[in-house]
Scaffold this active site. Structure first.
Site, PDB file in Angstrom:
ATOM      1  N   LYS A 156       0.820  -1.178  -0.255  1.00  0.00           N
ATOM      2  CA  LYS A 156       0.289  -0.096   0.403  1.00  0.00           C
ATOM      3  C   LYS A 156       0.834   1.290  -0.177  1.00  0.00           C
ATOM      4  O   LYS A 156       2.013   1.821   0.666  1.00  0.00           O
ATOM      5  CB  LYS A 156      -1.075   0.016   1.361  1.00  0.00           C
ATOM      6  CG  LYS A 156      -1.619  -1.085   1.452  1.00  0.00           C
ATOM      7  CD  LYS A 156      -2.793  -1.272   2.569  1.00  0.00           C
ATOM      8  CE  LYS A 156      -4.036  -0.547   2.966  1.00  0.00           C
ATOM      9  NZ  LYS A 156      -4.625  -0.592   3.511  1.00  0.00           N
ATOM     10  N   GLY A 162      -8.236   5.762  -1.015  1.00  0.00           N
ATOM     11  CA  GLY A 162      -9.332   5.750  -1.891  1.00  0.00           C
ATOM     12  C   GLY A 162      -9.624   4.716  -2.695  1.00  0.00           C
ATOM     13  O   GLY A 162      -9.820   4.789  -4.114  1.00  0.00           O
ATOM     14  N   GLY A 163      -8.614   3.956  -2.783  1.00  0.00           N
ATOM     15  CA  GLY A 163      -8.247   2.438  -3.521  1.00  0.00           C
ATOM     16  C   GLY A 163      -6.822   2.821  -4.133  1.00  0.00           C
ATOM     17  O   GLY A 163      -6.487   1.461  -4.788  1.00  0.00           O
ATOM     18  N   LYS A 234     -13.547   1.421  -5.925  1.00  0.00           N
ATOM     19  CA  LYS A 234     -14.484   1.017  -5.642  1.00  0.00           C
ATOM     20  C   LYS A 234     -15.445   0.890  -7.420  1.00  0.00           C
ATOM     21  O   LYS A 234     -14.802   1.937  -7.779  1.00  0.00           O
ATOM     22  CB  LYS A 234     -14.999   2.146  -4.579  1.00  0.00           C
ATOM     23  CG  LYS A 234     -14.206   1.780  -3.591  1.00  0.00           C
ATOM     24  CD  LYS A 234     -14.605   2.612  -2.633  1.00  0.00           C
ATOM     25  CE  LYS A 234     -13.735   2.891  -1.676  1.00  0.00           C
ATOM     26  NZ  LYS A 234     -13.815   4.066  -0.646  1.00  0.00           N
ATOM     27  N   GLU A 272     -12.399   4.222   7.821  1.00  0.00           N
ATOM     28  CA  GLU A 272     -12.344   3.110   6.313  1.00  0.00           C
ATOM     29  C   GLU A 272     -12.965   1.632   7.372  1.00  0.00           C
ATOM     30  O   GLU A 272     -10.819   1.917   8.191  1.00  0.00           O
ATOM     31  CB  GLU A 272     -11.382   2.749   5.258  1.00  0.00           C
ATOM     32  CG  GLU A 272     -11.931   3.810   4.408  1.00  0.00           C
ATOM     33  CD  GLU A 272     -11.345   3.799   3.345  1.00  0.00           C
ATOM     34  OE1 GLU A 272     -11.866   4.246   2.061  1.00  0.00           O
ATOM     35  OE2 GLU A 272     -10.511   2.703   3.254  1.00  0.00           O
ATOM     36  N   ASN A 288      -9.984   8.553   5.291  1.00  0.00           N
ATOM     37  CA  ASN A 288      -9.613   9.856   4.191  1.00  0.00           C
ATOM     38  C   ASN A 288     -10.015  10.890   4.738  1.00  0.00           C
ATOM     39  O   ASN A 288     -11.300  11.167   5.749  1.00  0.00           O
ATOM     40  CB  ASN A 288     -10.422   9.560   2.979  1.00  0.00           C
ATOM     41  CG  ASN A 288      -9.996   7.940   2.740  1.00  0.00           C
ATOM     42  OD1 ASN A 288      -8.965   7.925   1.956  1.00  0.00           O
ATOM     43  ND2 ASN A 288     -10.620   6.951   2.602  1.00  0.00           N
ATOM     44  N   ARG A 290     -10.951  13.743   3.386  1.00  0.00           N
ATOM     45  CA  ARG A 290     -11.307  14.819   2.534  1.00  0.00           C
ATOM     46  C   ARG A 290     -12.465  14.116   2.061  1.00  0.00           C
ATOM     47  O   ARG A 290     -13.490  13.426   2.810  1.00  0.00           O
ATOM     48  CB  ARG A 290     -10.401  14.690   1.746  1.00  0.00           C
ATOM     49  CG  ARG A 290     -10.502  12.823   0.927  1.00  0.00           C
ATOM     50  CD  ARG A 290      -9.451  12.748  -0.263  1.00  0.00           C
ATOM     51  NE  ARG A 290      -9.286  10.799  -0.235  1.00  0.00           N
ATOM     52  CZ  ARG A 290      -9.700  10.205  -0.507  1.00  0.00           C
ATOM     53  NH1 ARG A 290     -11.155  10.437  -1.258  1.00  0.00           N
ATOM     54  NH2 ARG A 290      -9.302   8.947  -0.743  1.00  0.00           N
ATOM     55  N   VAL A 293     -15.508  10.172  -2.870  1.00  0.00           N
ATOM     56  CA  VAL A 293     -16.171  10.277  -4.598  1.00  0.00           C
ATOM     57  C   VAL A 293     -17.753   9.973  -4.052  1.00  0.00           C
ATOM     58  O   VAL A 293     -18.847  10.325  -4.332  1.00  0.00           O
ATOM     59  CB  VAL A 293     -15.449   8.942  -5.561  1.00  0.00           C
ATOM     60  CG1 VAL A 293     -16.414   8.706  -6.103  1.00  0.00           C
ATOM     61  CG2 VAL A 293     -14.020   9.597  -5.509  1.00  0.00           C
ATOM     62  N   ARG A 336     -20.436   3.782 -10.696  1.00  0.00           N
ATOM     63  CA  ARG A 336     -19.216   4.747 -11.162  1.00  0.00           C
ATOM     64  C   ARG A 336     -19.345   4.379 -12.468  1.00  0.00           C
ATOM     65  O   ARG A 336     -19.134   3.538 -12.696  1.00  0.00           O
ATOM     66  CB  ARG A 336     -18.240   4.648 -10.241  1.00  0.00           C
ATOM     67  CG  ARG A 336     -17.834   4.532  -8.450  1.00  0.00           C
ATOM     68  CD  ARG A 336     -16.741   5.169  -8.014  1.00  0.00           C
ATOM     69  NE  ARG A 336     -16.387   4.783  -7.254  1.00  0.00           N
ATOM     70  CZ  ARG A 336     -15.446   5.372  -6.521  1.00  0.00           C
ATOM     71  NH1 ARG A 336     -14.984   5.649  -6.572  1.00  0.00           N
ATOM     72  NH2 ARG A 336     -15.593   5.424  -5.185  1.00  0.00           N
TER      73      ARG A 336
END
Lengths: 450, 163
Positions: A156, A162-163, A234, A272, A288, A290, A293, A336
């Site tokens: 990671k 955010g993935g 996602k 998360e 996260n 912020r 999405v 999405r």
């Protein structure tokens, strides 16, 4: 009071922020790269300032350029959106030094959670369970660490989220190669090449809790399930997470709020969790710092405008509501729509959109920067539109999504709309509560049936 | 002032009560088309026509044309046995796995079919480029970091005769 906001982002989130600013009577200046000077957000903003070249490191990732644009545009605040510099400490610091409000958490909070390793430490300090893992300075150390964690491991990006910036390594032979690719991607995407390792939990659900804090009080705005993923991206999110034991849900809400309080958090943030369905337990993954999405599904069930709340706390206001005053109603789902050819291994499909037609009606929302003639540059991510539906319950929401997808028409680039339509008819998804291993299985089965 | 979502919702309210199945509005600033789709739903397409109001630039480089993409300009030698390695998709061409690292291949390098010879970065994803043929790299065309079109010839490989 904030009067003029510089939006240091692009795409649908820039359009989304402009919409709230208009409602609040706040002027908007869009900071755009050369590739986005003619985009929909550029047409909607009150003014546009060119940041630099099309490649993100020449524009959207350049702190000095964003600050210069804010000064040139006489903005009193910067909204960083998601991705790019949204969790960048240097932007928060430089904004403060220039007397401009950064719409986000404090620099110290960004440091505490933006660095995913420090975030793990804070989670432990706040009493949250974490997945085994850590950082390695050398490739030898990485091999040792991976051995002690146990295969497979996840690589990671420390600056990721955010993935983005996660890779699975199933066997020791692939570790070096994967680390090198991960480092390159991390440097390109986040401007930070550091990566760390974590145990890969094969069967789990990705559930997250939305937080809102004003630096004094922290409330949660419920949870979202984001388990429909492909390669950690996602694709479908829903709120609330379906088929979650009530006790577990309440415990996750409590844990997320405890983490936010531990940091004295200000702004919007998402904690998360990885939910181990068999053991009925959960681990902290990351926070996260912020807007996400997938924030519209939360807006749909709690009736709040999260961008407006972000702006309010950035102005130094206290939260306008207590936890008890936040009420949830119905079920919301987001699909999405990406510019990728899902029938050809999700190959990216940049190009020019010739037709952009979307559904409209009760319980349907579309967040997009697409219109006829819009260009989809190869330099950025592939998100074209977010289709969000709200229904009285999950079954109603899924039915509405099916109808909404059928009315989505984007020509000129390949999209994954038909893939979503198939998913909305798939038994396990209809049953609710699938884990992250489900979606790849759905894809391979769907492919074999033609 | 441009068209807002609230405007569209109001128009939809009016249309729902009417017998019209289509609605078209074209002004200097926007184009809106609505088509009744049943179940109380409408198919909507909106086009904002107002041009962006460019207020300035903080770009260090003046708005210069991008370096030309290496597309179909790749040399095509008359007749030879060399094989092309082409860009699988549009994006930025990188010769090494990360900045500062040695390139995957140089002219003269021996490659297998499955050898990774370059990376194309498209939509934030690093896509490996495979040689596709066993042999020796003869020429590499794009500069490191250069933007290339899909199917651009990246390299030429002198294939080995099958064993």
């Amino acid at each position: 009071m904030i009067h003029r906001i510089l939006i240091a982002n692009r795409g649908e989130i820039a359009v989304r922020v402009i919409r709230t600013c208009r409602r609040l009577g706040i002027e908007t200046v869009l900071a755009a790269s050369e590739a986005d000077l003619d985009s929909l957000p550029a047409r909607l903003a009150d003014a546009v300032i060119c940041l630099g070249g099309p490649r993100s490191p020449d524009s959207y990732l350049k702190v000095a350029a964003v600050i210069a644009a804010a000064k040139m545009g006489k903005a009193d605040a910067i909204h960083p959106g998601y991705g790019f510099l949204s969790e960048n400490r240097d932007l928060a610091l430089a904004s403060a030094a220039a007397g401009i409000i950064f719409i986000g958490p404090t620099e110290a909070q960004l440091d505490a959670v933006g660095d995913k390793l420090k975030a793990r430490g804070h989670a432990v300090a706040a009493g949250l369970p974490v997945v085994p893992g850590g950082q390695a300075a050398t490739l030898d150390e990485a091999q040792d660490l991976a051995r002690s964690i146990g295969w497979p491991v996840l690589v990671k990006a420390v600056g990721g989220g955010g993935g983005r910036g996660m890779k699975l390594v199933e066997e020791p032979d692939r570790l070096v190669e994967t680390l090198e690719l991960a480092v390159a991607e991390a440097a390109a995407a986040f401007g930070d090449p550091r990566v760390y390792l974590e145990r890969y939990v094969a069967s789990g659900r990705h559930v997250e809790v939305q937080l809102l804090g004003d630096g004094h009080e922290v409330v949660h705005l419920g949870d979202r399930d984001c388990s429909i993923q492909r390669r950690y991206q996602k694709l479908v999110e829903e709120a609330p997470a379906p088929n979650l034991a009530d006790g577990l849900r309440a415990e996750m809400h409590r844990a997320a709020v405890a983490f936010g309080r531990h940091l004295g958090y200000r702004g919007l943030g998402t904690v998360e969790f990885l939910v181990d369905c068999q053991r009925n337990s959960f681990y902290f993954l990351e926070m996260n710092a912020r807007i996400q999405v997938e924030h519209p599904v939360t807006e749909a069930i709690c009736g709040l405008d999260l961008v407006a709340e972000q702006i309010a706390v950035a102005e130094g206001r206290r939260l306008a509501m207590t936890q008890e005053q936040i009420r949830f109603s119905g079920h919301a789902i987001e699909c999405r729509i990406n510019a990728e050819d899902w029938t050809r291994d999700f190959r990216p499909s940049p190009g020019t959109v010739t037709v952009a037609e979307f559904p409209s009606g009760p319980g349907i929302r579309v967040d997009t920067h697409m219109q006829a003639g819009a260009r989809v540059p190869p330099h950025y991510d592939s998100l074209l539109a977010k289709l969000i539906v709200h229904g009285t319950d999950r079954a109603a929401a899924i039915e509405r999504m099916g109808k909404a997808l059928a009315l989505c028409r984007i020509d000129g680039v390949a999209t994954n709309t038909a893939m979503h339509a198939g998913l909305m008819r798939a038994g396990p998804f209809l049953a609710g509560g699938v884990d992250t291993a489900y979606f790849p299985k759905f894809l391979s089965e769907g492919a074999s049936h033609g | 002032m441009n068209l807002t979502n609230d405007d569209v919702q109001e128009i939809l309210h009016l249309l729902d009560a009417s017998s019209s199945n289509e609605f078209h509005l074209h002004t200097e600033r926007f184009k809106l088309a609505l088509r009744r789709a049943g179940d109380g739903l409408w198919a909507q397409s909106t086009e904002i026509l107002s041009p962006p109001k460019l207020a300035g630039s903080v770009s260090e480089a003046p708005l210069a044309p991008l370096p030309a993409a290496a597309a179909s300009t790749a040399p095509t030698l008359a007749v030879d046995s060399l094989m092309d390695v082409r860009a699988p998709l549009v994006g930025h061409f990188y010769r090494a796995p990360k900045p500062g690292a040695p390139p995957f291949v140089e002219p003269g390098s021996r490659v297998e079919e499955t050898t990774v010879v370059a990376i194309i970065e498209t939509m934030k994803l690093m896509n490996s480029v495979y040689a596709g043929v066993a042999g020796r790299v003869v020429e590499i065309f794009p500069e490191n970091g250069q933007f290339v079109e899909q199917d651009a010839v990246l390299m030429r490989v002198d294939p080995e005769p099958p064993q």
